[in-house]
Design an enzyme around this catalytic site. Sequence first.
Site, mmCIF file in Angstrom:
data_model
loop_
_atom_site.group_PDB
_atom_site.id
_atom_site.type_symbol
_atom_site.label_atom_id
_atom_site.label_comp_id
_atom_site.label_asym_id
_atom_site.label_seq_id
_atom_site.Cartn_x
_atom_site.Cartn_y
_atom_site.Cartn_z
ATOM 1 N N TYR A 105 -14.275 11.738 -1.659
ATOM 2 C CA TYR A 105 -12.583 11.392 -0.923
ATOM 3 C C TYR A 105 -12.013 10.915 -1.537
ATOM 4 O O TYR A 105 -12.823 9.630 -1.342
ATOM 5 C CB TYR A 105 -13.223 10.674 0.437
ATOM 6 N N GLU A 193 -4.643 13.771 -0.632
ATOM 7 C CA GLU A 193 -5.731 13.994 -0.394
ATOM 8 C C GLU A 193 -6.221 14.585 -1.247
ATOM 9 O O GLU A 193 -5.958 15.905 -1.468
ATOM 10 C CB GLU A 193 -6.137 15.081 0.909
#
Length: 392
Positions: A105, A193
């Site tokens: 991530y 993101e």
Amino acid sequence: MKIQEADAKSLLKAQGLPVPGWELARTPDQVREAAEKLFRQGTHRVVVKAQVLVGGRGKAGGVKIANSPQEAFEVGRRILGMDIKGITVRKVLVAEAVDIVKEYYLGAIVDRASQRIVLMASAEGGVEIEEVARTNPGAIHRVEANPELGLLAFQARSLGLAIGLRDSLLNQFVAIAQGLYATMKANDADLVEVNPLGIVDVAGPDGNASPRLLCLDAKITLDDSALSRHPGLEGMRDLDEEDPTDAEARKLGINFIHLDGTIGCMVNGAGLAMTTMDLVKHYGGSPANFLDVGGGARHDVVCGAMELILADPNVKAILVNIFGGITRGDEVAEGIIEASRSQDRTVPMVVRIVGTNAEEAARLLREAKMETASSLDEAAQKAVALSKGIAQ
Ligand code: GDP
Ligand code: MN
């Protein structure tokens, strides 16, 4: 403003980030064509992904792999029209499906507490980061970029090291993290993101596979207040998914936020609107919306705002609270009277108008036989009573 994965990926690409190529499709036939194109370019598998502005598409069945154009067509037929968290899938992204060795991530946000852009990374990628934050907060590592100098290479490196990357992958990570920061700055984004940031084995010209980091998913939220500085980004607004009320409010140039109460509020000024909502709560009612019609609200805007309030079937009473400064009370009164005449359902209303041209407003409201109040407390109490069906 949230933008779709495909648009987010194009913004990442513009900053030089590694994103596998993709095509957009709105019909199963277009999915097949897109897949055929990718197969011709040497792809062996494609991934078909629902384009909806919610997370967790994978879990919801909105991300599927296909091994042939025909299979892509069938997968496309299943995903298009599917309902994901209340949103109908109208388009899909078709991309080369890569073999993912591991998922990470990586995200950048504006952290209002530290007043910095903060980069966050985790080796627990793939799943929604909120879940990692809940179950294993220690697995999320953060660095704060410097507002003058940006995200420095050593900071990006320390983040990469923290999630276990070394050597060539670490260098790639530094470039990607700095690219994420550049994407934030270039577009005035609130959030960027990449989840997953995947390690993928890519065959080199010598036939040996070498590990590469690729941005396989992208999510970007743009700062609404900065959109005027980026005229090109307005086109990324997805009207398919925009609430019609929000679109109407934007056209009228007013701030309208839908809530789940029963008292429609029409107020000028954000602070006064909040105070009005607080008083509604204080007297035992619940606001159906936040609405700031702005300073100098003309009567056509007032009319439009009233229609937005009345479009909500939960609204049982309306509270109008106008403090006339630049806004002229009589003009608002005219707008309200006109709006209440043209409405197809009758909802009781309490109007409080003070300040500029208040006497004129009061006369107009009296003539129109509208319920008025002289203080905000009185207005709020009346509105709460009306919303509960208690006659005044
Ligand atoms: P999300 O569920 O909405 O976050 O959608 P993602 O784009 O993150 O996709 C969900 C999952 O699908 C990822 O975590 C991957 O495991 C998988 N996925 C996405 N793209 C690919 C791909 O190119 N190849 C493979 N093998 N899996 C993929
Ligand atoms: Mn994802």
